[in-house]
Design a protein around this motif. Structure first.
Motif, PDB file in Angstrom:
ATOM      1  N   ASP A  60     -13.800   7.804  68.067  1.00 44.25           N
ATOM      2  CA  ASP A  60     -14.470   7.164  68.951  1.00 44.25           C
ATOM      3  C   ASP A  60     -15.472   5.966  68.700  1.00 44.25           C
ATOM      4  OD1 ASP A  60     -14.114   6.395  71.561  1.00 44.25           O
ATOM      5  OD2 ASP A  60     -15.431   7.612  72.082  1.00 44.25           O
ATOM      6  N   ILE A  61     -16.586   6.185  67.939  1.00 45.44           N
ATOM      7  CA  ILE A  61     -17.642   5.596  67.825  1.00 45.44           C
ATOM      8  C   ILE A  61     -17.112   4.261  67.320  1.00 45.44           C
ATOM      9  CG2 ILE A  61     -19.801   5.252  67.266  1.00 45.44           C
ATOM     10  CD1 ILE A  61     -20.200   8.317  68.106  1.00 45.44           C
ATOM     11  N   ILE A  62     -16.482   4.853  66.021  1.00 48.72           N
ATOM     12  CA  ILE A  62     -15.886   4.354  64.852  1.00 48.72           C
ATOM     13  C   ILE A  62     -14.886   2.671  65.736  1.00 48.72           C
ATOM     14  CG2 ILE A  62     -13.859   3.630  63.090  1.00 48.72           C
ATOM     15  CD1 ILE A  62     -14.815   6.199  61.860  1.00 48.72           C
ATOM     16  N   LEU A  63     -14.254   3.821  66.772  1.00 54.86           N
ATOM     17  CA  LEU A  63     -12.619   2.165  67.196  1.00 54.86           C
ATOM     18  C   LEU A  63     -13.833   1.785  68.362  1.00 54.86           C
ATOM     19  CD1 LEU A  63      -9.810   4.341  67.190  1.00 54.86           C
ATOM     20  CD2 LEU A  63     -10.396   3.128  65.971  1.00 54.86           C
ATOM     21  N   PHE A  64     -14.834   1.527  68.851  1.00 51.12           N
ATOM     22  CA  PHE A  64     -15.845   1.393  70.078  1.00 51.12           C
ATOM     23  C   PHE A  64     -16.385   0.116  68.635  1.00 51.12           C
ATOM     24  CE2 PHE A  64     -19.289  -0.155  72.059  1.00 51.12           C
ATOM     25  CZ  PHE A  64     -19.205   0.020  72.861  1.00 51.12           C
ATOM     26  N   ILE A  65     -16.692  -0.395  67.510  1.00 50.10           N
ATOM     27  CA  ILE A  65     -17.401  -1.120  67.325  1.00 50.10           C
ATOM     28  C   ILE A  65     -16.712  -1.617  65.616  1.00 50.10           C
ATOM     29  CG2 ILE A  65     -19.514   0.162  67.066  1.00 50.10           C
ATOM     30  CD1 ILE A  65     -19.180   0.610  64.720  1.00 50.10           C
ATOM     31  N   ALA A  66     -15.292  -1.438  65.903  1.00 47.92           N
ATOM     32  CA  ALA A  66     -14.143  -1.727  65.234  1.00 47.92           C
ATOM     33  C   ALA A  66     -14.129  -3.743  65.115  1.00 47.92           C
ATOM     34  CB  ALA A  66     -13.567  -0.879  64.613  1.00 47.92           C
ATOM     35  N   PRO A  67     -13.953  -3.582  66.366  1.00 53.93           N
ATOM     36  CA  PRO A  67     -13.679  -5.052  66.343  1.00 53.93           C
ATOM     37  C   PRO A  67     -13.948  -5.987  66.394  1.00 53.93           C
ATOM     38  CG  PRO A  67     -12.791  -3.588  68.571  1.00 53.93           C
ATOM     39  CD  PRO A  67     -13.240  -2.627  67.331  1.00 53.93           C
ATOM     40  N   ARG A  68     -15.506  -5.324  66.187  1.00 56.24           N
ATOM     41  CA  ARG A  68     -17.089  -6.495  66.052  1.00 56.24           C
ATOM     42  C   ARG A  68     -17.225  -6.870  64.416  1.00 56.24           C
ATOM     43  NH1 ARG A  68     -21.816  -3.737  69.425  1.00 56.24           N
ATOM     44  NH2 ARG A  68     -20.379  -2.319  69.070  1.00 56.24           N
ATOM     45  N   LEU A  69     -16.516  -5.465  63.570  1.00 55.25           N
ATOM     46  CA  LEU A  69     -17.423  -5.592  62.536  1.00 55.25           C
ATOM     47  C   LEU A  69     -16.016  -5.090  61.340  1.00 55.25           C
ATOM     48  CD1 LEU A  69     -20.433  -2.843  62.945  1.00 55.25           C
ATOM     49  CD2 LEU A  69     -20.443  -6.127  62.908  1.00 55.25           C
ATOM     50  N   GLY A  70     -15.061  -4.960  62.241  1.00 54.34           N
ATOM     51  CA  GLY A  70     -14.141  -4.531  60.697  1.00 54.34           C
ATOM     52  C   GLY A  70     -13.996  -2.933  61.042  1.00 54.34           C
ATOM     53  N   LEU A  71     -12.319  -2.855  60.255  1.00 54.12           N
ATOM     54  CA  LEU A  71     -12.649  -0.870  60.610  1.00 54.12           C
ATOM     55  C   LEU A  71     -13.029  -0.494  59.479  1.00 54.12           C
ATOM     56  CD1 LEU A  71     -10.550   1.360  62.511  1.00 54.12           C
ATOM     57  CD2 LEU A  71      -8.880   1.265  60.716  1.00 54.12           C
ATOM     58  N   ILE A  72     -13.090  -0.764  58.022  1.00 58.09           N
ATOM     59  CA  ILE A  72     -14.100  -0.501  57.023  1.00 58.09           C
ATOM     60  C   ILE A  72     -15.198  -0.003  57.245  1.00 58.09           C
ATOM     61  CG2 ILE A  72     -14.244  -0.130  54.535  1.00 58.09           C
ATOM     62  CD1 ILE A  72     -11.011   0.395  55.239  1.00 58.09           C
TER      63      ILE A  72
END
Length: 363
Positions: A60-72
């Protein structure tokens, strides 16, 4: 995603309960409990899915910040710098060790297997407590309180679930009750004390927290303790008397009802634990729980507090709760379906909940 996180946390608690209950009962001599047959795949599935369910809050946290930093990059940052990510890595390691233990265990090493299994299970509970809201807000009091809270409930629920669904008979029931009563009372006390410490960390004012979703969850969870204590008393007193008079009396259905109520508490905890704890300047008109809004639709601001009044409707719901206690007792006496008995328990809790909610006034 929120719904998936809630479901995953409820299933995570069930995994802990299955593991803790199984290992503890395997350590108990056979003459102090009914005969049980625990399928190995129960333990294997619980151990292998535990890190999967524990990963959902991390995802949930990964998907929250992924749009800014990328998934990996987000995946790497969360696992290495966020408490919830680091704790999950240890959860994964502990789960792998537990899976290996279950896979390699031999039938003639049951005692050693159960002892190592319960140690690993407690270690896994500690990793989850480490990543909890309370653990983040107060690393010492929060982690310790959450660990003891989840451990005590897992032991209580786990023993009930395994006895309720894996017992092949009800032999040695009185010897079982003699030690389980002490365990259940101890777990209740530990749960209550650790719960008080957790509320001190997470909640500013218990009754005022009812205005938000987290506080509503706490209230409903605590109300479900009432029928739980009722069935615990029935199991330890009335059932003991019935078995002493009739050795063929089967008490396992009551154990299953008690287990269902504890599972309901697990589910409620999983649902509302994902809400923001009511700590600090949390109360706004927008943050008010939809459940609370059903009873009070006025304007609520940070200065609002809860008071109580007594009226006719409160008395009506109080007597309605007494009626449902009577129906719970009657369903036990008539050996009704556990679903019917559980339904009466839920209606009892609902009556008490309504009684509290309509007694509330906003100041």
């Amino acid at each position: 995603m929120d719904i998936l996180v809630m479901i995953s946390q409820a299933l995570l608690y069930v995994c802990f309960a299955v593991l803790a209950g199984s290992f503890i009962l395997l350590l108990v001599p056979s003459n102090f409990r009914p005969d049980i047959k625990i399928p190995k795949y129960f333990l294997f599935i619980s151990a292998i899915t535990l890190p999967v369910f524990a990963f959902f809050p991390v995802l949930d946290i990964i998907l929250f910040i992924a749009p800014r930093l990328g998934l990996i990059e987000s995946f790497n940052i969360v696992l290495t710098t966020y408490t919830v990510g680091t704790a999950w890595v240890f959860t994964l390691i502990g789960s792998v060790l537990l899976v290996l233990l279950i896979t390699l265990a031999r039938p003639n090493e049951k005692g050693t297997f159960a002892f190592l299994g319960i140690l690993l299970t407690f270690g896994l509970i500690l990793t989850v407590a480490w990543s909890s809201h309370a653990g983040v807000m107060d690393p010492i009091t929060g982690i310790i309180s959450d660990f003891f809270h989840l451990t005590a409930v897992s032991i209580w629920v786990g023993i009930l679930l395994i006895i309720g669904w894996c017992a092949t008979n009800h032999n040695n029931w009185l010897p079982f009750l003699n030690w389980f009563r002490i365990v259940a009372i101890s777990c209740l006390i530990i749960t209550a004390l650790s719960g008080l410490f957790l509320m001190n960390v997470l909640v500013d004012g218990y009754t005022d927290s009812w205005m938000v979703s987290y506080g509503q969850g706490l209230l409903i969870k605590h109300l479900f303790l009432l029928p739980l204590i009722f069935y615990a008393l029935v199991n330890s007193l009335i059932v003991k008397y019935k078995i002493s008079k009739n050795a063929k009396f089967n008490p396992i259905p009551l154990i299953r009802v008690e287990g269902l109520i504890l599972l309901a508490i697990f589910t409620i905890t999983a649902i509302f634990s994902q809400q923001s704890p009511p700590h600090g300047n949390y109360l706004t008109n927008v943050a008010v729980s939809p459940l609370f809004r059903l009873f009070h639709d006025g304007i609520i601001d940070p200065g609002s507090t809860i008071g109580f009044v007594v009226n006719v409707n409160i008395v009506i719901f109080f007597f309605l709760a007494i009626v449902f206690i009577g129906l719970m007792t009657l369903s036990i006496y008539k050996k009704a379906s556990i679903i019917i008995t559980f339904l009466f328990s839920c209606l009892f809790v609902m009556s008490i909940y309504f009684m509290f909610m309509i007694s509330v006034v906003i100041r």
